[in-house]
Design an enzyme around this catalytic site. Structure first.
Site, PDB file in Angstrom:
ATOM      1  N   TYR A 225     -83.475   4.443  17.661  1.00 42.63           N
ATOM      2  CA  TYR A 225     -83.943   5.698  17.050  1.00 42.63           C
ATOM      3  C   TYR A 225     -85.218   5.509  16.240  1.00 42.63           C
ATOM      4  O   TYR A 225     -85.757   6.473  15.693  1.00 42.63           O
ATOM      5  CB  TYR A 225     -82.838   6.330  16.190  1.00 42.63           C
ATOM      6  CG  TYR A 225     -81.726   6.883  17.051  1.00 42.63           C
ATOM      7  CD1 TYR A 225     -81.839   8.155  17.621  1.00 42.63           C
ATOM      8  CD2 TYR A 225     -80.604   6.128  17.353  1.00 42.63           C
ATOM      9  CE1 TYR A 225     -80.846   8.654  18.445  1.00 42.63           C
ATOM     10  CE2 TYR A 225     -79.603   6.620  18.175  1.00 42.63           C
ATOM     11  CZ  TYR A 225     -79.734   7.886  18.711  1.00 42.63           C
ATOM     12  OH  TYR A 225     -78.753   8.365  19.537  1.00 42.63           O
ATOM     13  N   HIS A 383     -77.626  23.368  33.763  1.00 36.43           N
ATOM     14  CA  HIS A 383     -77.675  22.198  32.884  1.00 36.43           C
ATOM     15  C   HIS A 383     -78.269  20.987  33.632  1.00 36.43           C
ATOM     16  O   HIS A 383     -79.206  20.339  33.162  1.00 36.43           O
ATOM     17  CB  HIS A 383     -76.259  21.886  32.384  1.00 36.43           C
ATOM     18  CG  HIS A 383     -76.144  20.618  31.601  1.00 36.43           C
ATOM     19  ND1 HIS A 383     -75.957  20.600  30.239  1.00 36.43           N
ATOM     20  CD2 HIS A 383     -76.191  19.315  31.985  1.00 36.43           C
ATOM     21  CE1 HIS A 383     -75.912  19.348  29.819  1.00 36.43           C
ATOM     22  NE2 HIS A 383     -76.036  18.549  30.862  1.00 36.43           N
ATOM     23  N   GLU A 384     -77.721  20.695  34.792  1.00 39.89           N
ATOM     24  CA  GLU A 384     -78.197  19.522  35.540  1.00 39.89           C
ATOM     25  C   GLU A 384     -79.658  19.699  35.947  1.00 39.89           C
ATOM     26  O   GLU A 384     -80.438  18.746  35.944  1.00 39.89           O
ATOM     27  CB  GLU A 384     -77.326  19.274  36.775  1.00 39.89           C
ATOM     28  CG  GLU A 384     -75.869  18.905  36.465  1.00 39.89           C
ATOM     29  CD  GLU A 384     -75.722  17.705  35.550  1.00 39.89           C
ATOM     30  OE1 GLU A 384     -76.600  16.831  35.559  1.00 39.89           O
ATOM     31  OE2 GLU A 384     -74.728  17.650  34.793  1.00 39.89           O
ATOM     32  N   HIS A 387     -82.158  18.544  33.462  1.00 40.70           N
ATOM     33  CA  HIS A 387     -82.457  17.103  33.526  1.00 40.70           C
ATOM     34  C   HIS A 387     -83.558  16.849  34.556  1.00 40.70           C
ATOM     35  O   HIS A 387     -84.471  16.055  34.328  1.00 40.70           O
ATOM     36  CB  HIS A 387     -81.214  16.308  33.917  1.00 40.70           C
ATOM     37  CG  HIS A 387     -80.159  16.239  32.841  1.00 40.70           C
ATOM     38  ND1 HIS A 387     -80.415  15.813  31.559  1.00 40.70           N
ATOM     39  CD2 HIS A 387     -78.835  16.538  32.868  1.00 40.70           C
ATOM     40  CE1 HIS A 387     -79.294  15.843  30.835  1.00 40.70           C
ATOM     41  NE2 HIS A 387     -78.325  16.290  31.618  1.00 40.70           N
ATOM     42  N   GLU A 411     -79.673  15.349  26.773  1.00 40.00           N
ATOM     43  CA  GLU A 411     -78.546  16.280  26.667  1.00 40.00           C
ATOM     44  C   GLU A 411     -78.886  17.469  25.798  1.00 40.00           C
ATOM     45  O   GLU A 411     -78.451  18.595  26.052  1.00 40.00           O
ATOM     46  CB  GLU A 411     -77.299  15.576  26.106  1.00 40.00           C
ATOM     47  CG  GLU A 411     -76.516  14.765  27.106  1.00 40.00           C
ATOM     48  CD  GLU A 411     -76.235  15.511  28.400  1.00 40.00           C
ATOM     49  OE1 GLU A 411     -76.747  15.058  29.442  1.00 40.00           O
ATOM     50  OE2 GLU A 411     -75.533  16.528  28.384  1.00 40.00           O
ATOM     51  N   HIS A 511     -66.094   5.577  26.154  1.00 40.84           N
ATOM     52  CA  HIS A 511     -67.367   5.004  25.708  1.00 40.84           C
ATOM     53  C   HIS A 511     -67.188   3.731  24.880  1.00 40.84           C
ATOM     54  O   HIS A 511     -68.111   2.926  24.799  1.00 40.84           O
ATOM     55  CB  HIS A 511     -68.134   6.033  24.882  1.00 40.84           C
ATOM     56  CG  HIS A 511     -68.537   7.235  25.677  1.00 40.84           C
ATOM     57  ND1 HIS A 511     -67.623   8.143  26.165  1.00 40.84           N
ATOM     58  CD2 HIS A 511     -69.742   7.677  26.084  1.00 40.84           C
ATOM     59  CE1 HIS A 511     -68.255   9.086  26.829  1.00 40.84           C
ATOM     60  NE2 HIS A 511     -69.539   8.839  26.799  1.00 40.84           N
TER      61      HIS A 511
HETATM   62 ZN   LIG Z   1     -76.303  16.437  30.996  1.00 41.30          ZN
END
Ligand SMILES: [Zn+2]
Ligand SMILES: *[C@@H]1O[C@H](CO)[C@@H](O)[C@H](O)[C@H]1NC(C)=O
Ligand SMILES: *[C@@H]1O[C@H](CO)[C@@H](O)[C@H](O)[C@H]1NC(C)=O
Ligand SMILES: *[C@@H]1O[C@H](CO)[C@@H](O)[C@H](O)[C@H]1NC(C)=O
Length: 622
Positions: A225, A383-384, A387, A411, A511
């Site tokens: 970051y 949404h996709e 990207h 995202e 995760h």
């Molecule tokens: Zn996504």
């Protein structure tokens, strides 16, 4: 590791303190002595073309496997990934020859810095392989867990998988005994078998980080970051979100108390983690039926209308493309339409998770989605495709800059677009929703649904890596107790049954064993609303933010494309500054709070007779 490799520790120098514009001190990171700019440029040129070529091969092999899951295709994919890992290690070694903080070119410094932040490349081959295998073993355990159904007496029937079975039961069951059973089964089966592996993983990850000058692997995770005060800054955003979360929590607790009774839900205590409609209690939208503010007003769903109008998956993608071209953004390239997978094929096994692909050759971009004609998939299609817009906009950047400005941006952008699409006003404009969208009750119902997805997610998104940072820093003793301390402090949740250090409940979230950072989802959540709000401002929207739809606004499109084309070439604070027309360079919860403001007012009225504090011990938990 080769002999040459071992030399890098010898040449490690702690150079001058070098602070870039954002006050980050990189000097204590291990580096070499070469300060020849020409050689650095030459190295980066070679790196760029080779990395793109290898990335293309890996993504092609991954695509082939994901859309045709045979053993042969899996082997091919692993071969390519192994080559890529070797290449990354080699590139890291070459980067280590440069004293990059002293090179007189900002862009060169920036790219070398990204290359160097891969400390595991510094491990001996033996340890590198060990941590790689630990992670894949843990992922393997995770994906092979099968649990027993509530009513089964015999292990013969213990064949429920996380997806779709466990997810479906936790979302739909309203029997708290069944929910507790499934919660126990999942958590008891997934954690213990990987506990020792995880502890060893922590040890090696920390060794690698420390060899490179980091305090521990948690500091290394935050380093991407590029912001020294990152932890403080995000803690501040959580502090400003907390009052909204508390109101939501308190309201939901009362509704669950009404439904399940005081033996299951304590009127003024924390909530047990198994009642919220989600295995991790991170998204509460599945229990909207129990908490809907005005149940007599229907929640928006355009699936029936889509079916009535004869929608097909292809038409959904065309509609999404039209959304972007209406903003003045790019149409999908021909390769996209030729090679994408829009529907689940029935002649082979595929991975159905929706995803957007960049094949790293500036030509080939695809989406893989087992699209069905329904509202969720319509949102997902948009949404996709966001990207893909990101990929297309930064395609001219060097390889190392072809990414979001920080790990939350991809995202964040895609979800910001979704806020315009899953939106009664928008669905009305595209002819899918014809009911009155203006009533107060419909709006509050809608905002409640959004809050159950977004506000409920905030503390979870925050605490997963807060836990990991703490474990990397302070060690693995009491790691389950620490997990539940954080779950209580941030989410106000307790386990439905007693836990001990034999359990390892953080592992219930993939995760953790899979070694995938999580703070990016929290950052993305803030960015989602910051980006939405900026685009809405540019489009001239007036009125509540949740009614803003940027469709057909060229001005909003310009704000978006300016952000997308930077990729990772500049520090994300500069990108936020651009986005907010110079007003701020910070991650902030302000836009999110503004979006939910009407709901916040409503909740305060609902909760006026309630104790908002929900903690048992410290009185400062939620
Ligand atoms: Zn996504
Ligand atoms: C799937 O992959 C196999 C190789 O394992 C190949 O023989 C087959 O033709 C592929 N199927 C499709 C539909 O591409
Ligand atoms: C257990 O429940 C499943 C559905 O959840 C049902 O199909 C099955 O018949 C039940 N078995 C017994 C023994 O009740
Ligand atoms: C709060 O308490 C008052 C007085 O006891 C009552 O009239 C009111 O309905 C309550 N409000 C809610 C939201 O329960």
């Amino acid at each position: 590791m080769s002999k040459i490799g071992d030399l890098w520790w010898v040449v490690a120098v702690v150079g001058l303190l070098v602070e870039d514009a954002w006050g980050i001190t990189d000097a204590r990171l291990v580096q070499g002595t070469n300060v020849n700019l020409g050689e650095a440029l030459q190295f980066l040129r070679e790196y760029d073309s080779e990395a793109s070529r290898i990335c293309h091969r890996v993504s092609s092999a991954r695509w082939t496997y994901s859309t045709n899951m045979t053993d042969f295709n899996k082997r091919k994919m692993i071969e390519e990934q192994t080559l890529q890992a070797k290449f990354n290690k080699l590139s890291w070694k070459r980067t280590m020859t440069f004293d990059w903080t002293r090179l007189p070119d900002q862009m060169v410094r920036r790219q070398l810095k990204f290359l160097i932040t891969n400390s595991r490349a510094s491990l001996t081959d033996e340890k590198y392989n060990e941590i790689y295998h630990l992670i894949s073993e843990m992922k393997d355990i995770y994906s092979h867990i099968r649990i027993c159904p509530f009513n089964s007496q015999e292990s013969l029937f213990c064949d429920l998988e996380l997806e779709p079975d466990v997810v479906r039961i936790v979302g739909n069951s309203r029997n708290h005994m069944e929910l507790a059973h499934v919660w126990r089964e999942w958590h008891d089966k997934v954690g213990p078998p990987m506990k020792n592996k995880f502890m060893r993983y922590v040890q090696i990850a920390n060794q690698a980080a420390r060899m490179n000058g980091f305090l521990d692997a948690g500091e290394e995770m935050r380093y991407v970051y590029e912001e020294q005060n990152f932890e403080i800054e995000i803690a501040q955003t959580w502090a400003s979100l907390q009052p909204l979360y508390r109101e939501l929590f308190t309201y939901v607790r009362r509704k669950l108390l009404q439904f399940y009774g005081p033996f299951v839900v304590r009127p003024e205590g924390p909530l047990p983690a198994h009642l919220l409609g989600n295995v991790w209690a991170q998204d509460w939208s599945k229990i909207v039926d129990l908490v809907a503010p005005y149940p007599e007003f229907k929640t928006i769903d355009v699936t029936d209308e889509m079916l009535r109008q004869g929608f097909t998956p292809l038409r959904m993608f065309q509609m999404a493309e039209e959304f972007y071209t209406s903003l003045g953004l790019k149409p999908m390239p021909p390769e996209f339409w030729r090679f994408s997978m829009f529907e689940k094929p029935n002649d082979r096994k595929v991975q159905c998770t929706a995803s957007a692909w960049d094949f790293c050759n500036q030509i080939d971009y695809r989406i893989k989605q087992c699209t069905e004609v329904n509202m969720d998939d319509l949102i997902s299609t948009h949404h996709e495709m966001a990207h893909i817009q990101y990929y297309l906009h930064y395609s001219e950047q060097p390889y190392l800059y072809r990414d979001g400005a920080n790990p939350g941006f991809h995202e964040g952008v895609s979800n910001a677009i979704s806020l315009s699409v899953f939106n009664p006003v928008h669905l009305h404009r595209v002819g899918l929703f014809n009911e009155n969208t203006d009533s107060y009750e419909t709006n509050i119902n809608f905002l409640m649904l959004m809050a159950l997805k977004k506000v409920a997610f905030a503390p979870f998104a925050y605490l997963v890596d807060a836990w990991r940072y703490e474990i990397f820093q302070n060690g693995v003793q009491n790691m389950n107790a620490v997990w539940w301390e954080l779950r209580l402090r941030y989410q106000g949740l307790i386990p439905p049954i007693p836990r001990t250090e034999n359990h390892f409940d953080a592992a219930a979230k993939r995760h953790i064993p899979a070694d995938i950072p999580y703070m990016k989802y929290y950052v993305a959540l803030l960015l989602e609303f910051q980006i939405h709000s900026s685009m809405c401002f540019a489009s001239g929207h007036v009125g509540p933010l949740h009614n803003c739809d940027i469709y057909r606004s060229r001005e909003a499109g310009r704000v978006l494309s300016d952000l997308l084309k930077v990729g990772k070439a500049r520090h994300w604070k500069e990108v936020i500054k651009m986005l907010t027309r110079g007003q701020s360079d910070r991650l902030s919860a302000e836009a999110m709070l503004q979006y939910f403001q009407p709901l916040m007012l409503w909740l305060k009225v609902q909760n006026r007779n309630e104790t908002i504090l929900v903690c048992n011990k410290q009185q400062n938990c939620v």
